[in-house]
Design a protein around this motif. Structure first.
Motif, PDB file in Angstrom:
ATOM      1  N   ASN A  69     -60.144 -12.102 -79.687  1.00 38.53           N
ATOM      2  CA  ASN A  69     -60.299 -11.122 -78.634  1.00 38.53           C
ATOM      3  C   ASN A  69     -59.074 -11.130 -77.628  1.00 38.53           C
ATOM      4  O   ASN A  69     -58.238 -10.128 -77.319  1.00 38.53           O
ATOM      5  CB  ASN A  69     -61.228 -11.406 -77.475  1.00 38.53           C
ATOM      6  N   ARG A  70     -58.214 -12.197 -77.634  1.00 39.84           N
ATOM      7  CA  ARG A  70     -57.136 -12.431 -76.868  1.00 39.84           C
ATOM      8  C   ARG A  70     -55.946 -11.657 -77.664  1.00 39.84           C
ATOM      9  O   ARG A  70     -55.009 -11.055 -76.922  1.00 39.84           O
ATOM     10  CB  ARG A  70     -56.822 -14.047 -76.696  1.00 39.84           C
ATOM     11  N   LEU A  71     -55.927 -11.998 -78.940  1.00 40.38           N
ATOM     12  CA  LEU A  71     -54.923 -11.426 -79.809  1.00 40.38           C
ATOM     13  C   LEU A  71     -55.152  -9.818 -79.744  1.00 40.38           C
ATOM     14  O   LEU A  71     -54.139  -9.121 -79.427  1.00 40.38           O
ATOM     15  CB  LEU A  71     -54.972 -11.827 -81.183  1.00 40.38           C
ATOM     16  N   LEU A  72     -56.337  -9.278 -79.685  1.00 40.25           N
ATOM     17  CA  LEU A  72     -56.494  -7.786 -79.510  1.00 40.25           C
ATOM     18  C   LEU A  72     -55.880  -7.467 -78.160  1.00 40.25           C
ATOM     19  O   LEU A  72     -55.275  -6.413 -78.000  1.00 40.25           O
ATOM     20  CB  LEU A  72     -57.902  -7.691 -79.676  1.00 40.25           C
ATOM     21  N   TRP A  73     -56.172  -7.884 -76.912  1.00 39.14           N
ATOM     22  CA  TRP A  73     -55.333  -7.741 -75.774  1.00 39.14           C
ATOM     23  C   TRP A  73     -54.029  -7.444 -75.510  1.00 39.14           C
ATOM     24  O   TRP A  73     -53.266  -7.113 -75.057  1.00 39.14           O
ATOM     25  CB  TRP A  73     -56.142  -8.633 -74.472  1.00 39.14           C
ATOM     26  N   LYS A  74     -53.490  -8.619 -76.348  1.00 40.42           N
ATOM     27  CA  LYS A  74     -52.025  -8.848 -76.435  1.00 40.42           C
ATOM     28  C   LYS A  74     -51.468  -7.562 -77.220  1.00 40.42           C
ATOM     29  O   LYS A  74     -50.465  -7.020 -76.945  1.00 40.42           O
ATOM     30  CB  LYS A  74     -51.385 -10.153 -77.283  1.00 40.42           C
ATOM     31  N   LEU A  75     -52.182  -7.115 -78.261  1.00 45.61           N
ATOM     32  CA  LEU A  75     -51.894  -6.091 -79.178  1.00 45.61           C
ATOM     33  C   LEU A  75     -51.959  -4.599 -78.195  1.00 45.61           C
ATOM     34  O   LEU A  75     -50.918  -3.943 -78.335  1.00 45.61           O
ATOM     35  CB  LEU A  75     -52.677  -5.805 -80.182  1.00 45.61           C
ATOM     36  N   PHE A  76     -52.893  -4.625 -77.445  1.00 46.24           N
ATOM     37  CA  PHE A  76     -53.129  -3.566 -76.573  1.00 46.24           C
ATOM     38  C   PHE A  76     -52.053  -3.405 -75.419  1.00 46.24           C
ATOM     39  O   PHE A  76     -51.347  -2.443 -75.299  1.00 46.24           O
ATOM     40  CB  PHE A  76     -54.511  -3.695 -75.787  1.00 46.24           C
ATOM     41  N   SER A  77     -51.610  -4.575 -74.972  1.00 51.38           N
ATOM     42  CA  SER A  77     -50.632  -4.776 -73.932  1.00 51.38           C
ATOM     43  C   SER A  77     -49.215  -4.178 -74.518  1.00 51.38           C
ATOM     44  O   SER A  77     -48.508  -3.642 -73.832  1.00 51.38           O
ATOM     45  CB  SER A  77     -50.350  -6.421 -73.622  1.00 51.38           C
ATOM     46  N   ILE A  78     -48.915  -4.805 -75.839  1.00 51.62           N
ATOM     47  CA  ILE A  78     -47.623  -4.453 -76.291  1.00 51.62           C
ATOM     48  C   ILE A  78     -47.533  -2.882 -76.430  1.00 51.62           C
ATOM     49  O   ILE A  78     -46.539  -2.211 -76.510  1.00 51.62           O
ATOM     50  CB  ILE A  78     -47.591  -5.104 -77.763  1.00 51.62           C
TER      51      ILE A  78
END
Length: 104
Positions: free
Chosen positions: A3-12
């Motif tokens: 989930n944390r990786l997904l949010w980083k991807l969305f942020s980028i």
């Protein structure tokens, strides 16, 4: 963890999209300024008119803006000073439109 990786991807992606559209606006503004036949002095005058019109519209309303436009029309000879464009003679001489042949 996933989930944390997904949010980083969305942020980028979000930050990249904002930067992308900012760069498009920057290039469009630069291109518009560099390709304009309007003299620098007239461009500055147009920007000043735009700022003043926006200020009047937001602070005083549409009626005041209409009065301001009429005052400007009275002051200038043609009514719309920004339509009196000055082209340099070299721009006219080197224009690609000059080399076109009539169709008939």
């Amino acid at each position: 963890m996933k989930n944390r990786l997904l949010w980083k991807l969305f942020s980028i992606i979000a930050v990249g999209t904002v930067i992308f559209f900012w760069l498009i606006d920057l290039v469009a503004s630069h291109t518009e300024d560099s390709m304009s036949y309007i003299d620098q002095g007239y461009r500055a005058e147009l920007r000043a008119y735009a700022k003043e019109a926006e200020r009047i519209l937001y602070e005083e309303g549409e009626g005041a803006l209409a009065l301001w436009v009429k005052e400007i029309e009275k002051k200038k000879t043609l009514g719309l000073p920004f339509l009196a464009l000055r082209l340099k003679t070299s721009q006219i001489r080197n224009s690609p439109m000059r080399t076109l042949k009539p169709l008939h």
